[in-house]
Design an enzyme around this catalytic site. Structure first.
Site, PDB file in Angstrom:
ATOM      1  N   ARG A 103      37.571  32.619  49.260  1.00  0.00           N
ATOM      2  CA  ARG A 103      38.473  32.412  50.390  1.00  0.00           C
ATOM      3  C   ARG A 103      38.233  33.431  51.486  1.00  0.00           C
ATOM      4  O   ARG A 103      38.329  33.127  52.662  1.00  0.00           O
ATOM      5  CB  ARG A 103      39.917  32.516  49.887  1.00  0.00           C
ATOM      6  CG  ARG A 103      40.942  32.774  50.950  1.00  0.00           C
ATOM      7  CD  ARG A 103      42.334  32.479  50.469  1.00  0.00           C
ATOM      8  NE  ARG A 103      42.450  31.102  50.029  1.00  0.00           N
ATOM      9  CZ  ARG A 103      43.353  30.670  49.146  1.00  0.00           C
ATOM     10  NH1 ARG A 103      44.204  31.504  48.610  1.00  0.00           N
ATOM     11  NH2 ARG A 103      43.391  29.399  48.813  1.00  0.00           N
ATOM     12  N   TYR A 104      37.990  34.670  51.094  1.00  0.00           N
ATOM     13  CA  TYR A 104      37.818  35.753  52.060  1.00  0.00           C
ATOM     14  C   TYR A 104      36.325  35.985  52.272  1.00  0.00           C
ATOM     15  O   TYR A 104      35.508  35.631  51.427  1.00  0.00           O
ATOM     16  CB  TYR A 104      38.482  37.023  51.531  1.00  0.00           C
ATOM     17  CG  TYR A 104      39.978  36.877  51.351  1.00  0.00           C
ATOM     18  CD1 TYR A 104      40.823  36.883  52.457  1.00  0.00           C
ATOM     19  CD2 TYR A 104      40.542  36.731  50.092  1.00  0.00           C
ATOM     20  CE1 TYR A 104      42.196  36.756  52.303  1.00  0.00           C
ATOM     21  CE2 TYR A 104      41.914  36.608  49.923  1.00  0.00           C
ATOM     22  CZ  TYR A 104      42.736  36.617  51.038  1.00  0.00           C
ATOM     23  OH  TYR A 104      44.083  36.494  50.882  1.00  0.00           O
ATOM     24  N   ARG A 107      34.618  38.706  49.408  1.00  0.00           N
ATOM     25  CA  ARG A 107      35.035  38.866  48.022  1.00  0.00           C
ATOM     26  C   ARG A 107      35.463  37.541  47.415  1.00  0.00           C
ATOM     27  O   ARG A 107      35.897  36.639  48.133  1.00  0.00           O
ATOM     28  CB  ARG A 107      36.143  39.906  47.889  1.00  0.00           C
ATOM     29  CG  ARG A 107      37.369  39.631  48.722  1.00  0.00           C
ATOM     30  CD  ARG A 107      38.057  40.965  49.050  1.00  0.00           C
ATOM     31  NE  ARG A 107      39.340  40.782  49.708  1.00  0.00           N
ATOM     32  CZ  ARG A 107      39.489  40.522  50.999  1.00  0.00           C
ATOM     33  NH1 ARG A 107      38.420  40.357  51.774  1.00  0.00           N
ATOM     34  NH2 ARG A 107      40.685  40.389  51.523  1.00  0.00           N
ATOM     35  N   CYS A 116      45.928  33.662  28.012  1.00  0.00           N
ATOM     36  CA  CYS A 116      46.624  34.929  28.225  1.00  0.00           C
ATOM     37  C   CYS A 116      47.229  35.352  26.895  1.00  0.00           C
ATOM     38  O   CYS A 116      47.507  34.511  26.039  1.00  0.00           O
ATOM     39  CB  CYS A 116      47.742  34.768  29.256  1.00  0.00           C
ATOM     40  SG  CYS A 116      47.145  34.809  30.958  1.00  0.00           S
ATOM     41  N   CYS A 120      53.664  34.094  31.203  1.00  0.00           N
ATOM     42  CA  CYS A 120      54.787  34.461  32.062  1.00  0.00           C
ATOM     43  C   CYS A 120      55.375  33.167  32.627  1.00  0.00           C
ATOM     44  O   CYS A 120      54.633  32.312  33.120  1.00  0.00           O
ATOM     45  CB  CYS A 120      54.302  35.330  33.216  1.00  0.00           C
ATOM     46  SG  CYS A 120      53.372  36.765  32.652  1.00  0.00           S
ATOM     47  N   CYS A 123      54.348  31.792  36.152  1.00  0.00           N
ATOM     48  CA  CYS A 123      52.896  31.774  36.392  1.00  0.00           C
ATOM     49  C   CYS A 123      52.520  30.904  37.585  1.00  0.00           C
ATOM     50  O   CYS A 123      52.901  29.741  37.667  1.00  0.00           O
ATOM     51  CB  CYS A 123      52.161  31.275  35.154  1.00  0.00           C
ATOM     52  SG  CYS A 123      50.362  31.296  35.359  1.00  0.00           S
ATOM     53  N   ARG A 125      49.461  30.075  38.163  1.00  0.00           N
ATOM     54  CA  ARG A 125      48.327  29.239  37.733  1.00  0.00           C
ATOM     55  C   ARG A 125      48.655  28.441  36.481  1.00  0.00           C
ATOM     56  O   ARG A 125      47.770  28.154  35.672  1.00  0.00           O
ATOM     57  CB  ARG A 125      47.083  30.094  37.477  1.00  0.00           C
ATOM     58  CG  ARG A 125      46.526  30.661  38.740  1.00  0.00           C
ATOM     59  CD  ARG A 125      45.058  31.041  38.657  1.00  0.00           C
ATOM     60  NE  ARG A 125      44.778  31.828  39.837  1.00  0.00           N
ATOM     61  CZ  ARG A 125      44.652  33.151  39.836  1.00  0.00           C
ATOM     62  NH1 ARG A 125      44.676  33.824  38.701  1.00  0.00           N
ATOM     63  NH2 ARG A 125      44.450  33.796  40.955  1.00  0.00           N
ATOM     64  N   ASP A 281      55.404  32.898  44.160  1.00  0.00           N
ATOM     65  CA  ASP A 281      54.840  31.653  44.697  1.00  0.00           C
ATOM     66  C   ASP A 281      55.699  30.452  44.291  1.00  0.00           C
ATOM     67  O   ASP A 281      56.209  30.413  43.174  1.00  0.00           O
ATOM     68  CB  ASP A 281      53.426  31.436  44.156  1.00  0.00           C
ATOM     69  CG  ASP A 281      52.464  32.507  44.627  1.00  0.00           C
ATOM     70  OD1 ASP A 281      52.605  32.977  45.771  1.00  0.00           O
ATOM     71  OD2 ASP A 281      51.563  32.872  43.833  1.00  0.00           O
ATOM     72  N   ASP A 318      51.568  35.110  49.377  1.00  0.00           N
ATOM     73  CA  ASP A 318      50.361  34.286  49.357  1.00  0.00           C
ATOM     74  C   ASP A 318      50.767  32.992  50.049  1.00  0.00           C
ATOM     75  O   ASP A 318      51.601  32.244  49.539  1.00  0.00           O
ATOM     76  CB  ASP A 318      49.890  34.059  47.908  1.00  0.00           C
ATOM     77  CG  ASP A 318      48.380  34.156  47.806  1.00  0.00           C
ATOM     78  OD1 ASP A 318      47.698  33.607  48.713  1.00  0.00           O
ATOM     79  OD2 ASP A 318      47.884  34.762  46.848  1.00  0.00           O
ATOM     80  N   LYS A 325      46.672  35.960  51.451  1.00  0.00           N
ATOM     81  CA  LYS A 325      47.766  36.931  51.423  1.00  0.00           C
ATOM     82  C   LYS A 325      48.174  37.351  52.831  1.00  0.00           C
ATOM     83  O   LYS A 325      47.331  37.734  53.628  1.00  0.00           O
ATOM     84  CB  LYS A 325      47.324  38.178  50.651  1.00  0.00           C
ATOM     85  CG  LYS A 325      47.058  37.915  49.187  1.00  0.00           C
ATOM     86  CD  LYS A 325      46.540  39.168  48.503  1.00  0.00           C
ATOM     87  CE  LYS A 325      46.140  38.900  47.071  1.00  0.00           C
ATOM     88  NZ  LYS A 325      44.897  38.079  46.966  1.00  0.00           N
TER      89      LYS A 325
HETATM   90  C1  LIG Z   1      44.069  38.157  46.092  1.00  0.00           C
HETATM   91  C2  LIG Z   1      42.759  37.526  46.228  1.00  0.00           C
HETATM   92  C3  LIG Z   1      41.608  38.290  46.415  1.00  0.00           C
HETATM   93  C4  LIG Z   1      41.625  39.806  46.495  1.00  0.00           C
HETATM   94  O1  LIG Z   1      42.370  40.217  47.593  1.00  0.00           O
HETATM   95  P1  LIG Z   1      42.521  41.783  47.945  1.00  0.00           P
HETATM   96  O2  LIG Z   1      43.510  41.801  49.062  1.00  0.00           O
HETATM   97  O3  LIG Z   1      41.165  42.262  48.335  1.00  0.00           O
HETATM   98  O4  LIG Z   1      43.025  42.461  46.706  1.00  0.00           O
HETATM   99  C5  LIG Z   1      40.420  37.633  46.571  1.00  0.00           C
HETATM  100  N1  LIG Z   1      40.344  36.289  46.537  1.00  0.00           N
HETATM  101  C6  LIG Z   1      41.438  35.531  46.376  1.00  0.00           C
HETATM  102  C7  LIG Z   1      41.302  34.051  46.370  1.00  0.00           C
HETATM  103  C8  LIG Z   1      42.690  36.122  46.198  1.00  0.00           C
HETATM  104  O5  LIG Z   1      43.774  35.355  46.023  1.00  0.00           O
END
Ligand SMILES: *Cc1c(COP(=O)(O)O)cnc(C)c1O
Length: 359
Positions: A103-104, A107, A116, A120, A123, A125, A281, A318, A325
Site C-alpha cells: 500500500r505504501y 514497505r 494466532c 482477539c 480482530c 482480520r 476498525d 486505519d 493509517k
Molecule cells: C500499518 C501498515 C504498514 C506499516 O506502517 P508503518 O506506519 O510504517 O508502521 C505497512 N503496510 C500496511 C498495509 C499497513 O497496514
C-alpha cells in the site's frame, strides 16, 4: 489447571491445552448466560482460542474484566451493523500476491500465517484468520519483492508469525535477507503476551541473526504484562531487538487516560516503546468495542506533556476502505498568521512562535 511447572513453561503444552470450547472454559470461569450463548455461535465468525497462560490472567468471576472482554465472545459480536465491513482496512484490494499487502511506497505487509495463539474478539482480520481463508503464497511474495526494488521494509504479520516453527521462520527471514534492497525487517506479534513460553533463546537467536529486525507487540492493558510476558520481552530486548507496542483503543478495556498511562509506563518498564494507538476498525461485530474519535484525542491530550514523551503513542485511524493509517493529534496549533504561529501548550496556555522573515 493441573499442569506441572515444566508443562506450563512449554509452548507446545500451552497450545495443545488452549481453551476452545464452552465446556473447557466453564471449568475455570463462571460464564454468564450471555457469554454461553455467544460461545455457542461465535466460532462461525472467528474461532475461540485462549492459551492457558492468558486465561490464567483473566478474572474468573467478572464478565467486565478488560482481559476477559478481549478473548471471551459476547453476543454483540454476532450482530452485523451497516457501517461494518469484512475487510475494514481494504487490504484485499492492495494484495498483488495472496498474503502480500503493498500500500505504501517503500514497505509491505506480509501475512505469513492464519493462526494466532489466542483470538482477539475485535480482530480486524477475522476474515483471514482461524480458518483456511488465507493461503499465503510465500514463493510468489518473495518473487514480487525481488522485482520491487523500491521495497526497503517488510513487516511480517498474519496471524502471528512467531507461531511458525523456528525452521520455517529462519527460512523466510533468510530468504528476505538475501534480497539486497530490503533493509528493515519487522515482526508484528502478540506471542510475548499470549504465549510468552514461545520466546526461547533459540527463537531470539534466529531473530537476532536477521537484524535490523524490529518487533511490534500488541498489548492493550497493563495486566497483560504479567511476569512471564515481562521475562519474554526482556529476552527479546537483551537480544538487541527494538520493541514497540501497537494497542487498539477498546471500549471497557483501555478507553481511559488512566489505563493508557499505566499501560505506557508498564511497557516502558519492559523496554517497549508505545508505537501506535489504533482506533478500533469497523470489522463485523465490533460496534460494542468502538469509541468515538474525540475519546481517543482526549486520551492523547491527557498523556502528552503529563508524562515521558516516549510513553505517548501516535493515535491513528486505519481509514475504512483502504486509505491507510491517518494520524490524529489534538490541536496545539491555534492559528497561523503572517507574523506568528499561535500555539497552546499541554496546559492550554497560549504562546506565539514568530515567523522568520523571508530570505
Ligand atoms: C500499518 C501498515 C504498514 C506499516 O506502517 P508503518 O506506519 O510504517 O508502521 C505497512 N503496510 C500496511 C498495509 C499497513 O497496514
Amino acid at each position: 489447571m493441573g499442569a506441572s511447572a515444566a508443562e506450563w513453561d512449554s509452548p507446545t503444552w500451552q497450545l495443545r491445552h488452549s481453551f476452545c470450547r464452552a465446556e473447557q472454559l466453564q471449568a475455570v470461569l463462571e460464564l454468564t448466560p450471555e457469554e454461553q450463548r455467544a460461545l455457542a455461535h461465535s466460532g462461525k465468525r472467528l474461532a475461540v482460542r485462549i492459551t492457558p497462560h492468558f486465561l490464567s490472567l483473566v478474572h474468573p468471576q467478572d464478565p467486565a474484566d478488560p482481559l476477559r472482554l478481549q478473548v471471551i465472545p459476547r453476543e454483540a459480536e454476532l450482530l452485523h451493523h451497516p457501517e461494518e465491513m469484512e475487510d475494514p482496512c481494504g487490504e484485499d484490494k492492495d494484495m498483488p500476491v495472496p498474503g502480500l499487502v503493498h500500500r505504501y511506497p517503500d514497505r509491505v505487509l506480509l501475512l505469513c500465517t492464519d493462526r494466532c495463539a489466542t483470538y482477539c474478539r475485535y480482530c480486524t482480520r477475522a476474515r483471514l484468520v482461524s480458518g483456511t481463508r488465507l493461503q499465503p503464497d510465500t514463493d510468489a511474495a518473495l518473487d514480487y519483492l525481488r522485482r520491487h526494488t523500491e521495497v526497503r521494509d517488510v513487516l511480517l504479520s498474519g496471524g502471528d508469525p512467531l507461531l511458525l516453527p523456528d525452521e520455517r521462520l529462519e527460512e523466510l527471514l533468510s530468504a528476505l535477507r538475501r534480497i539486497p534492497h530490503i533493509e528493515l525487517l519487522r515482526v508484528g506479534t502478540r506471542v510475548p503476551i499470549m504465549l510468552p513460553q514461545r520466546i526461547t533463546p533459540e527463537l531470539c537467536r534466529t531473530l537476532r541473526r536477521h537484524a535490523p529486525l524490529f518487533i511490534s507487540i500488541h498489548c492493550n492493558h497493563p495486566r497483560e504484562l504479567a511476569p512471564q510476558a515481562e521475562h519474554a520481552l526482556g529476552m527479546l530486548a537483551d537480544s538487541g531487538l527494538p520493541l514497540g507496542n501497537q494497542s487498539v483503543l477498546l471500549r471497557g478495556v483501555n478507553d481511559t487516560a488512566e489505563v493508557q498511562l499505566q499501560l505506557a509506563h508498564r511497557l516502558l518498564q519492559c523496554r517497549v516503546k508505545p508505537y501506535y494507538l489504533y482506533q478500533c476498525d469497523p470489522a463485523y461485530g465490533t460496534r460494542h468495542f468502538r469509541t468515538r474519535i474525540e475519546d481517543g484525542l482526549s486520551i492523547i491530550s491527557r498523556m502528552r506533556g503529563y508524562t515521558s514523551g516516549y510513553a505517548v503513542p501516535q493515535y491513528v485511524v486505519d481509514a475504512p476502505g483502504g486509505g491507510g493509517k491517518v494520524p490524529l493529534n489534538p490541536d496545539y496549533l491555534l492559528r497561523l498568521t503572517p507574523q506568528a504561529a499561535h500555539l497552546r501548550n499541554y496546559l492550554g496556555q497560549a504562546y506565539a512562535y514568530p515567523t522568520p522573515p523571508e530570505t
